[in-house]
Design an enzyme around this catalytic site. Structure first.
Site, PDB file in Angstrom:
ATOM      1  N   CYS A 202       0.815  -1.216   0.000  1.00 13.03           N
ATOM      2  CA  CYS A 202       0.000   0.000   0.000  1.00 13.03           C
ATOM      3  C   CYS A 202       0.847   1.264   0.000  1.00 13.03           C
ATOM      4  CB  CYS A 202      -0.954  -0.018   1.190  1.00 13.03           C
ATOM      5  SG  CYS A 202      -2.352  -1.134   0.942  1.00 13.03           S
TER       6      CYS A 202
ATOM      7  N   ASP B 139      -8.301  -4.197  -5.268  1.00 12.04           N
ATOM      8  CA  ASP B 139      -7.030  -3.694  -4.754  1.00 12.04           C
ATOM      9  C   ASP B 139      -5.906  -4.562  -5.294  1.00 12.04           C
ATOM     10  OD1 ASP B 139      -4.996  -2.474  -3.135  1.00 12.04           O
ATOM     11  OD2 ASP B 139      -6.558  -1.957  -1.690  1.00 12.04           O
TER      12      ASP B 139
END
Length: 351
Positions: free
Chosen positions: A15, A65
């Site tokens: 991330c 994601d």
């Protein structure tokens, strides 16, 4: 299993590779808004996923994601990326229904490495009780992997991220610091023990924590990922609320603090700091702790805003289930800044 060929492709992974919140919000504001009444949650909010109403009893949660690797073990990378992608459904109060693989992979790289990535991901999808139904792959210069995920939730039981109320307390379900730890470990500047602590956090599904959270009267919920604890906490506050964080209560991997003191920090953390600087008031002097609060979290925990008595029950129930939940602050009436960070503070709800 460390793979040397795979490990040579370390870049700004996990991330930490997320586009900064400022640039992203400016882009999204330029897109036309969808007025379809079936769309209960869309990209015009800062929520974790989109929600579409199917019937009076069911809505679909949609999210995806994916990111480049931050570890040298392809199987572990698959586990982490899948755990992270599944988390958005739990943050919205839903159950995972199905998932599809998203794959970018170098044409010249051994396909056995890709097989390990997919094996790790599929095991986490199965652990979530979901169905893996396919996916899509393309050639790219560096491996990237994640999931497109569909979940279900009752339309009246969606957990939004911006419903915090004055008097709520804030509960965090995983320790911080995994971005700092994985970055430091990739350049041999922290220990295997610290890395394994980060791995345990990043590969733990938020499913069990979410099950406990849904039993309580929750006002707001999100998962802590690329924008760091402070970025996601800012998103949780609305026009009536600010938050007070007590850093002495914030859980983090101990070695992350030592790394931050040595300036072993992340690019994503600096993007978060730059964007959030006008919204945060630090009333303590501790640079390392600031970095931990800005640190992008890959597959981070859930951050929940709920009444104090509900939080007490939640933490006790989580502890009985082998999970850790920590009260890290509270919600106050709107002030000049969105978040105030204090070293020590007697929380108002305890007085």
């Amino acid at each position: 299993m460390v793979n040397e060929e795979f490990g040579q492709l370390f870049i700004c992974g996990g991330c930490n590779a997320k586009i900064g919140p400022g640039n992203l919000s400016n882009l999204l504001e330029q897109l036309p808004k969808n007025e379809d009444p079936r769309l209960l949650v869309g990209f015009d909010s800062t929520d974790d996923a989109g929600v579409i109403k199917i019937s009076e009893e069911m809505a679909l949660i949609q999210t995806l994601d994916f990111f480049p690797t931050m570890v040298s073990d392809p199987y572990l990378f698959g586990q982490i990326a899948a755990t992270n992608a599944l988390s958005d459904v739990y943050a919205m109060g839903g159950d995972v229904l199905s998932a599809m693989n998203i794959v970018c992979f170098p044409e010249e790289m051994d396909l056995g490495i890709l097989g390990e990535i997919l094996r790790g991901g599929s095991e986490k999808v199965a652990e979530a009780g979901a169905i893996l139904v396919g996916g899509h792959s393309i050639h790219d210069a560096a491996p990237k992997y994640g999931l497109s995920v569909t979940g279900t939730v009752h339309p009246q039981k969606i957990l939004r991220n911006n419903g915090a109320q004055v008097g709520d307390v804030l509960v965090l379900t995983k320790p911080l610091g995994v971005g700092i730890i994985t970055t430091a470990f990739s350049v041999a500047e922290t220990t295997e023990e610290a890395f394994q602590k980060a791995v345990k956090s990043m590969t733990t599904l938020n499913k069990k924590a979410a099950d406990y959270i849904r039993q309580r009267a929750v006002h707001g919920c999100t998962d802590v990922t690329g924008f760091g604890l402070l970025g996601h906490l800012v998103e949780m506050m609305n026009e009536k609320c600010s938050a007070v964080l007590t850093v002495s209560q914030v859980p983090y991997i101990e070695e992350a603090y030592e790394c931050a003191k040595e300036l072993l920090v992340t690019a994503g953390g600096q993007r978060n700091r730059n964007y959030l600087s006008e919204q945060i008031a630090f009333q303590c002097e501790d640079f390392a702790l600031e970095e931990i609060l800005f640190d992008p979290q890959t597959s981070g925990g859930l951050l929940v805003s709920l009444p104090a008595d509900e939080a007490d029950y939640l933490i006790k129930e989580m502890a009985l289930g082998g999970l850790e939940g920590t009260i890290i602050g509270e919600v106050i009436e709107r002030q000049e800044k969105t978040v105030y960070v204090k070293e020590e503070e007697e929380l108002i709800w305890k007085k």
